[in-house]
Design a protein around this motif. Structure first.
Motif, mmCIF file in Angstrom:
data_model
loop_
_atom_site.group_PDB
_atom_site.id
_atom_site.type_symbol
_atom_site.label_atom_id
_atom_site.label_comp_id
_atom_site.label_asym_id
_atom_site.label_seq_id
_atom_site.Cartn_x
_atom_site.Cartn_y
_atom_site.Cartn_z
ATOM 1 N N GLY A 92 0.813 -1.212 0.000
ATOM 2 C CA GLY A 92 0.000 0.000 0.000
ATOM 3 C C GLY A 92 0.849 1.266 0.000
ATOM 4 O O GLY A 92 0.518 2.246 -0.668
ATOM 5 N N VAL A 93 1.958 1.250 0.741
ATOM 6 C CA VAL A 93 2.864 2.403 0.762
ATOM 7 C C VAL A 93 3.463 2.620 -0.621
ATOM 8 O O VAL A 93 3.537 3.752 -1.109
ATOM 9 N N LEU A 94 3.884 1.537 -1.265
ATOM 10 C CA LEU A 94 4.438 1.661 -2.623
ATOM 11 C C LEU A 94 3.406 2.223 -3.595
ATOM 12 O O LEU A 94 3.717 3.101 -4.407
ATOM 13 N N VAL A 95 2.186 1.717 -3.517
ATOM 14 C CA VAL A 95 1.103 2.220 -4.378
ATOM 15 C C VAL A 95 0.850 3.693 -4.065
ATOM 16 O O VAL A 95 0.761 4.532 -4.962
ATOM 17 N N ASN A 96 0.758 4.024 -2.790
ATOM 18 C CA ASN A 96 0.462 5.381 -2.350
ATOM 19 C C ASN A 96 1.539 6.364 -2.839
ATOM 20 O O ASN A 96 1.224 7.372 -3.475
ATOM 21 N N ILE A 151 -5.520 11.823 9.006
ATOM 22 C CA ILE A 151 -4.272 11.845 9.780
ATOM 23 C C ILE A 151 -3.080 11.971 8.829
ATOM 24 O O ILE A 151 -2.218 12.843 8.990
ATOM 25 N N GLU A 152 -3.035 11.078 7.843
ATOM 26 C CA GLU A 152 -1.919 11.037 6.887
ATOM 27 C C GLU A 152 -1.758 12.365 6.155
ATOM 28 O O GLU A 152 -0.665 12.930 6.078
ATOM 29 N N ASN A 153 -2.841 12.864 5.609
ATOM 30 C CA ASN A 153 -2.764 14.085 4.812
ATOM 31 C C ASN A 153 -2.734 15.347 5.670
ATOM 32 O O ASN A 153 -2.315 16.401 5.200
ATOM 33 N N GLY A 154 -3.138 15.229 6.927
ATOM 34 C CA GLY A 154 -2.993 16.346 7.858
ATOM 35 C C GLY A 154 -1.532 16.661 8.125
ATOM 36 O O GLY A 154 -1.141 17.831 8.224
ATOM 37 N N VAL A 155 -0.719 15.616 8.233
ATOM 38 C CA VAL A 155 0.723 15.815 8.407
ATOM 39 C C VAL A 155 1.297 16.527 7.183
ATOM 40 O O VAL A 155 2.042 17.510 7.308
ATOM 41 N N LEU A 156 0.951 16.060 6.004
ATOM 42 C CA LEU A 156 1.442 16.677 4.766
ATOM 43 C C LEU A 156 0.927 18.108 4.626
ATOM 44 O O LEU A 156 1.684 19.007 4.244
ATOM 45 N N TRP A 181 7.137 23.755 3.556
ATOM 46 C CA TRP A 181 8.028 22.698 3.075
ATOM 47 C C TRP A 181 7.311 21.939 1.968
ATOM 48 O O TRP A 181 6.659 20.931 2.196
ATOM 49 N N ASP A 182 7.448 22.409 0.733
ATOM 50 C CA ASP A 182 6.686 21.811 -0.358
ATOM 51 C C ASP A 182 7.533 21.340 -1.529
ATOM 52 O O ASP A 182 7.009 21.063 -2.601
ATOM 53 N N GLY A 183 8.818 21.189 -1.347
ATOM 54 C CA GLY A 183 9.658 20.648 -2.406
ATOM 55 C C GLY A 183 9.382 19.166 -2.588
ATOM 56 O O GLY A 183 8.738 18.528 -1.742
ATOM 57 N N PRO A 184 9.856 18.582 -3.675
ATOM 58 C CA PRO A 184 9.606 17.150 -3.923
ATOM 59 C C PRO A 184 10.107 16.238 -2.800
ATOM 60 O O PRO A 184 9.397 15.318 -2.391
ATOM 61 N N LEU A 185 11.303 16.499 -2.280
ATOM 62 C CA LEU A 185 11.836 15.660 -1.203
ATOM 63 C C LEU A 185 11.015 15.846 0.073
ATOM 64 O O LEU A 185 10.620 14.865 0.711
ATOM 65 N N ALA A 186 10.750 17.099 0.436
ATOM 66 C CA ALA A 186 9.981 17.370 1.652
ATOM 67 C C ALA A 186 8.579 16.771 1.557
ATOM 68 O O ALA A 186 8.081 16.190 2.531
ATOM 69 N N SER A 187 7.944 16.889 0.400
ATOM 70 C CA SER A 187 6.597 16.320 0.227
ATOM 71 C C SER A 187 6.614 14.819 0.446
ATOM 72 O O SER A 187 5.727 14.270 1.115
ATOM 73 N N ASN A 188 7.611 14.142 -0.099
ATOM 74 C CA ASN A 188 7.696 12.690 0.070
ATOM 75 C C ASN A 188 8.030 12.309 1.509
ATOM 76 O O ASN A 188 7.492 11.337 2.033
ATOM 77 N N VAL A 189 8.895 13.068 2.151
ATOM 78 C CA VAL A 189 9.242 12.766 3.545
ATOM 79 C C VAL A 189 8.010 12.908 4.432
ATOM 80 O O VAL A 189 7.702 12.021 5.239
ATOM 81 N N PHE A 190 7.287 14.013 4.290
ATOM 82 C CA PHE A 190 6.116 14.221 5.137
ATOM 83 C C PHE A 190 4.942 13.336 4.747
ATOM 84 O O PHE A 190 4.126 12.963 5.593
ATOM 85 N N LYS A 191 4.856 12.964 3.506
ATOM 86 C CA LYS A 191 3.855 11.975 3.076
ATOM 87 C C LYS A 191 4.147 10.650 3.778
ATOM 88 O O LYS A 191 3.244 10.005 4.321
ATOM 89 N N PHE A 192 5.414 10.264 3.803
ATOM 90 C CA PHE A 192 5.824 9.015 4.442
ATOM 91 C C PHE A 192 5.588 9.066 5.954
ATOM 92 O O PHE A 192 5.105 8.100 6.549
ATOM 93 N N GLY A 246 3.343 10.872 7.463
ATOM 94 C CA GLY A 246 1.892 10.796 7.615
ATOM 95 C C GLY A 246 1.383 9.369 7.471
ATOM 96 O O GLY A 246 0.519 8.931 8.237
ATOM 97 N N ILE A 247 1.925 8.645 6.500
ATOM 98 C CA ILE A 247 1.530 7.239 6.313
ATOM 99 C C ILE A 247 1.869 6.440 7.565
ATOM 100 O O ILE A 247 1.050 5.647 8.053
ATOM 101 N N GLY A 248 3.062 6.645 8.105
ATOM 102 C CA GLY A 248 3.478 5.916 9.309
ATOM 103 C C GLY A 248 2.586 6.213 10.498
ATOM 104 O O GLY A 248 2.177 5.305 11.237
ATOM 105 N N THR A 249 2.259 7.473 10.694
ATOM 106 C CA THR A 249 1.392 7.868 11.803
ATOM 107 C C THR A 249 -0.001 7.260 11.645
ATOM 108 O O THR A 249 -0.567 6.696 12.595
#
Length: 182
Positions: free
Chosen positions: A29-33, A97-102, A111-122, A124-127
């Motif tokens: 699911g994380v890979l798909v997400n 919860i997930e998208n609230g973190v992002l 913090w909206d660069g590609p790396l930051a977006s992926n880090v905070f997306k990840f 959020g997924i973990g939380t």
């Protein structure tokens, strides 16, 4: 040392198996997400959180199939409509919860660069995963009740070890039929 559902060691082993299966489905699911999220981000002009919500919905659909037919296939399967409604409800809370973190990282801190977006997306997924694990196993895919062990010997009567602890049940009195006048 034994408990109602078996020995403590058996229960821990069962929980470890459940976490491993949940993790396998969740990993997919994380890979798909993340895959859908990055595909949308790099091929469209959608805002970060909108792209993330779409990716999360796709991952939720993928995860339902994995949880129902792999991770929790041994769980009760009655009431599929109820199960799907609960799954959708708890998944929606996880989505918030997930998208609230992002959202907080992107619009609160900039913090909206590609790396930051992926880090905070990840992150959020973990939380959200912690919440989802608890809610899915507790409310959506309920464990079947433990099977009672068979009697020691079929020839011996099974006796109740504590009959004095059980309240006595008396039958309800039946009403008397009314007389019929002809």
């Amino acid at each position: 040392m034994t408990t109602q559902g078996g020995s403590v060691l058996e229960r821990v082993r069962g929980l470890v198996r459940e976490v491993a299966k949940f993790g396998a489905v969740g990993g997919l699911g994380v890979l798909v997400n993340l895959g859908v999220f990055n595909l949308i981000r790099h091929t469209t002009d959608l805002q970060v959180v909108r792209a993330s919500v779409i990716a999360t919905v796709v991952a939720i659909a993928t995860n339902y199939l994995g949880f129902r037919y792999y991770a929790y296939r041994d769980r009760a399967q009655s009431g599929r409509t109820r199960e799907m409604a609960l799954f959708a409800g708890f998944s929606a809370i996880g989505l918030v919860i997930e998208n609230g973190v992002l959202y907080t990282a992107t619009y609160g801190f900039g913090w909206d660069g590609p790396l930051a977006s992926n880090v905070f997306k990840f992150i959020g997924i973990g939380t959200a995963t912690v919440f989802r694990f608890w809610s899915y196993r507790t409310w959506v895919f309920k464990a079947l009740p433990p099977v009672a062990p068979p009697a020691a010997d079929a020839g011996e009567p099974v006796t109740d070890p504590a009959p004095a602890l059980r309240p006595e049940r008396r039958p309800e009195p039946r009403p008397e039929p009314e007389p019929v006048n002809n």
